[in-house]
Design a protein around this motif. Structure first.
Motif, PDB file in Angstrom:
ATOM      1  N   THR A 289       4.180  32.150   2.314  1.00  0.00           N
ATOM      2  CA  THR A 289       2.826  31.729   2.670  1.00  0.00           C
ATOM      3  C   THR A 289       2.743  30.203   2.641  1.00  0.00           C
ATOM      4  OG1 THR A 289       2.030  33.776   1.675  1.00  0.00           O
ATOM      5  CG2 THR A 289       0.384  32.092   2.113  1.00  0.00           C
ATOM      6  N   ASP A 292       4.481  28.854   5.627  1.00  0.00           N
ATOM      7  CA  ASP A 292       3.674  29.104   6.822  1.00  0.00           C
ATOM      8  C   ASP A 292       2.623  28.023   7.044  1.00  0.00           C
ATOM      9  OD1 ASP A 292       4.698  31.241   8.088  1.00  0.00           O
ATOM     10  OD2 ASP A 292       2.970  32.554   7.785  1.00  0.00           O
ATOM     11  N   LYS A 293       2.118  27.482   5.936  1.00  0.00           N
ATOM     12  CA  LYS A 293       1.035  26.504   6.054  1.00  0.00           C
ATOM     13  C   LYS A 293       1.470  25.288   6.857  1.00  0.00           C
ATOM     14  CE  LYS A 293      -1.572  27.715   1.922  1.00  0.00           C
ATOM     15  NZ  LYS A 293      -1.585  27.464   0.468  1.00  0.00           N
ATOM     16  N   LYS A 295       3.215  25.441   9.451  1.00  0.00           N
ATOM     17  CA  LYS A 295       3.432  25.814  10.854  1.00  0.00           C
ATOM     18  C   LYS A 295       2.117  25.847  11.624  1.00  0.00           C
ATOM     19  CE  LYS A 295       7.337  28.852   9.835  1.00  0.00           C
ATOM     20  NZ  LYS A 295       7.655  30.252   9.596  1.00  0.00           N
ATOM     21  N   GLN A 297      -0.866  27.426  13.751  1.00  0.00           N
ATOM     22  CA  GLN A 297      -1.556  28.701  13.547  1.00  0.00           C
ATOM     23  C   GLN A 297      -0.869  29.885  14.254  1.00  0.00           C
ATOM     24  OE1 GLN A 297      -4.657  28.432  11.765  1.00  0.00           O
ATOM     25  NE2 GLN A 297      -4.499  30.644  11.500  1.00  0.00           N
ATOM     26  N   GLU A 299       2.105  30.478  15.028  1.00  0.00           N
ATOM     27  CA  GLU A 299       3.431  30.874  14.559  1.00  0.00           C
ATOM     28  C   GLU A 299       3.395  31.494  13.163  1.00  0.00           C
ATOM     29  OE1 GLU A 299       6.358  27.744  14.863  1.00  0.00           O
ATOM     30  OE2 GLU A 299       5.649  27.276  16.891  1.00  0.00           O
ATOM     31  N   ARG A 300       2.204  31.516  12.584  1.00  0.00           N
ATOM     32  CA  ARG A 300       2.114  32.040  11.215  1.00  0.00           C
ATOM     33  C   ARG A 300       2.173  33.564  11.207  1.00  0.00           C
ATOM     34  NH1 ARG A 300      -2.663  28.092   8.942  1.00  0.00           N
ATOM     35  NH2 ARG A 300      -1.615  26.179   9.578  1.00  0.00           N
ATOM     36  N   GLN A 301       2.636  34.111  10.096  1.00  0.00           N
ATOM     37  CA  GLN A 301       2.711  35.560   9.935  1.00  0.00           C
ATOM     38  C   GLN A 301       1.296  36.147   9.859  1.00  0.00           C
ATOM     39  OE1 GLN A 301       5.683  37.118   9.835  1.00  0.00           O
ATOM     40  NE2 GLN A 301       6.711  35.136  10.002  1.00  0.00           N
ATOM     41  N   THR A 304       1.018  39.046   4.870  1.00  0.00           N
ATOM     42  CA  THR A 304       1.857  38.496   3.808  1.00  0.00           C
ATOM     43  C   THR A 304       3.054  39.434   3.644  1.00  0.00           C
ATOM     44  OG1 THR A 304       0.828  39.763   2.045  1.00  0.00           O
ATOM     45  CG2 THR A 304      -0.201  37.640   2.613  1.00  0.00           C
TER      46      THR A 304
END
Ligand code: ATP
Ligand code: MN
Length: 479
Positions: A289, A292-293, A295, A297, A299-301, A304
């Protein structure tokens, strides 16, 4: 006094008692009055906090208690006053078993990159991330044995050195004791392997399947779990030259039963890890997580790590035939906008980008693709009645791509021999394999699960080099 592991100390069962603990210092901080030493022994992701009162421990006495040092500490386990832990140890004695010079020790408090840690793989076990990864790996390995044991499967040790190069799963590593500078030659100038250790050319195995099939023809249900080797020069985040594979092989199973077993198996071992390594997986999830921050928006998972694993455990895998999968790809906007690098048409081997599209964009869950064209699959897969496809199945997982490859095996001798001819495998070389079709042959099926890809899936680690202790990849066999 007997040593108590940190995991057990943290349970608080021994609160109010004197305890002995041993481990490695993660951090030390303090002031004039008191020092706090965080100690970890690998039994859990959490550290035990040791409180060393300045009245009892001089600066001199604690000077070697530095990050990385091995220590033996005794004291009373008490409820903690501070935040962050329920119990801590009030130190009575502190002994440094092994120093770690702070000037030279490469692991300091700051976060290190995974790339850097790969270069010090001998020390990376001592980080939170790799501690968690390898505890999860251990649990998954145990769960594999538990699952098959509960089902009455027999664990088979298939050979690592093999003389058959007919397995066809990839390039092989040669095993030889011949002098590389001056090997014996035959009259026509070839290396004379009859003079080699085994009297013939041998390699490291790429799969235990063929031998596994032999055992299944006696025990009904068997599995292998061992190292396999592929000299493929593919520098990807999903390929190793040495990796571990689990290969169950079942008599009297057809393709559907094979797929059912694989799905049940995958869910079982994930569930087992969720139950037994919750804190490790939570930690690894937070790590992702955080990552991800950084990256954009899109491309984020979407989920979780924990949500993803719970989702996989609680939902049916999608099942489609290869032909249906090709249609889905052809009808996708992605294809129409020419976003695939490799072309799509019936008969192609699905590329990683196609697999990922199906799993991550279209179905958003694990997918079992069955009935591939016979020309892109191994000779031992059972020919379907259409004469064009075989009873193959690949399981594709989000973020990983292919995690399982399997099939119903061709049990009909004449068709098997025909297919071997087609790919240039001599009957004599596999006489023992063909014997199982001659003597008491029966419908049977099996699959191979790449263990590291499974560990990647459960830990969320992006690079396969970070889920095996000492990765073997092209140009790399350090440690
Ligand atoms: P890929 O297309 O991803 O190279 P494959 O078709 O060669 O895989 P199989 O021969 O079916 O794979 O092997 C069974 C399983 O072993 C795969 O589903 C995958 O999980 C794993 N696997 C295959 N090759 C490797 C490798 N080089 N490193 C790690 N795992 C692997
Ligand atoms: Mn491969």
């Amino acid at each position: 006094m007997q040593r108590t592991k940190v995991k057990d100390l943290l349970s608080g069962a021994a609160a109010g008692q004197d305890v002995l603990l041993k481990g490695w210092v993660r951090t030390k901080r303090g002031n004039k009055y008191v020092n706090f030493i965080a100690v970890n022994d690998g039994s859990t992701i959490n550290n035990i906090q040791v409180v060393a009162d300045a009245n009892n421990f001089s600066e001199e006495a604690l000077k070697d208690v530095t990050t990385g040092a091995a220590v033996s500490i005794s004291g009373e386990l008490v409820a903690s006053q501070g935040k962050g832990q329920a119990f801590e140890v009030q130190a009575k004695t502190i002994e440094v078993l092994g120093k770690a010079d702070p000037e030279a020790y490469p692991l300091q408090k700051k976060a290190h990159s995974l790339e850097f840690l790969r270069e010090i793989a001998h020390l990376r076990f001592r980080t939170n991330t790799f501690g968690a990864v390898f505890r999860v790996r251990n649990t998954l390995a145990f769960a594999v044995h538990r699952f098959f044991n509960e089902k009455g499967f027999v664990y088979m040790h298939t050979p690592i050195i093999t003389a058959s190069d007919a397995e066809g799963a990839g390039e092989m590593f040669r095993v030889t004791t011949l002098d590389p500078i001056n090997p014996p030659k035959t009259e026509d100038g070839q290396v004379n392997y009859t003079e080699d250790f085994f009297g013939k050319a041998t390699n490291l195995t790429v799969s235990g399947q063929l031998e596994g099939e032999l055992a299944a023809m006696a025990f009904s249900d068997i599995y292998t779990f061992g190292p396999t080797f592929r000299a493929e020069n593919s520098n990807t985040t999903r390929h190793l030259a040495e990796f571990w594979m689990i290969e169950p092989e079942m008599a009297f199973y057809d393709l559907k039963m094979n797929a059912d077993l694989a799905e049940e198996f995958i869910k079982y071992i994930i569930r087992y890890a969720l139950e037994n390594n919750r804190e490790d997986i939570e930690f690894l999830g937070q790590r992702l997580t955080e990552e991800d921050k950084a990256k954009p928006q899109n491309e984020r998972q979407e989920m979780t790590l924990l949500e993803k694993l719970e989702f996989v455990v609680n939902n049916d895998f999608e099942r489609v035939t290869y032909t249906e999968a090709i249609d889905i790809l052809l009808n996708s906007n992605h294809y129409k906008k020419k976003k695939f690098q490799y072309d799509v048409k019936w008969g192609i081997d699905l590329q990683s980008e196609h697999e990922r599209y199906l799993v991550e964009k279209h179905f958003k869950k694990p997918v079992i693709v069955t009935d591939y064209p016979k020309d892109i699959k191994a000779f031992y897969m059972r020919l379907n009645d259409d004469g064009k496809t075989v009873a193959a199945m690949d399981i594709l997982a989000p973020g990983i791509g292919e995690i399982v490859g399997g099939s119903q095996r061709e049990e009909r001798l004449d068709i098997l021999v025909e297919r071997m001819k087609g790919v240039g495998i001599h009957e004599e070389d596999l006489w023992w394999y063909l014997d199982t079709r001659r003597f008491g042959g029966c419908p049977h099926a099996g699959f191979g699960l790449g263990f590291e890809r499974m560990v990647q899936f459960v830990t969320g680690m992006g690079n396969i080099r970070d889920v095996i202790p000492f990765p073997r990849t092209p140009q790399n066999a350090e440690f």
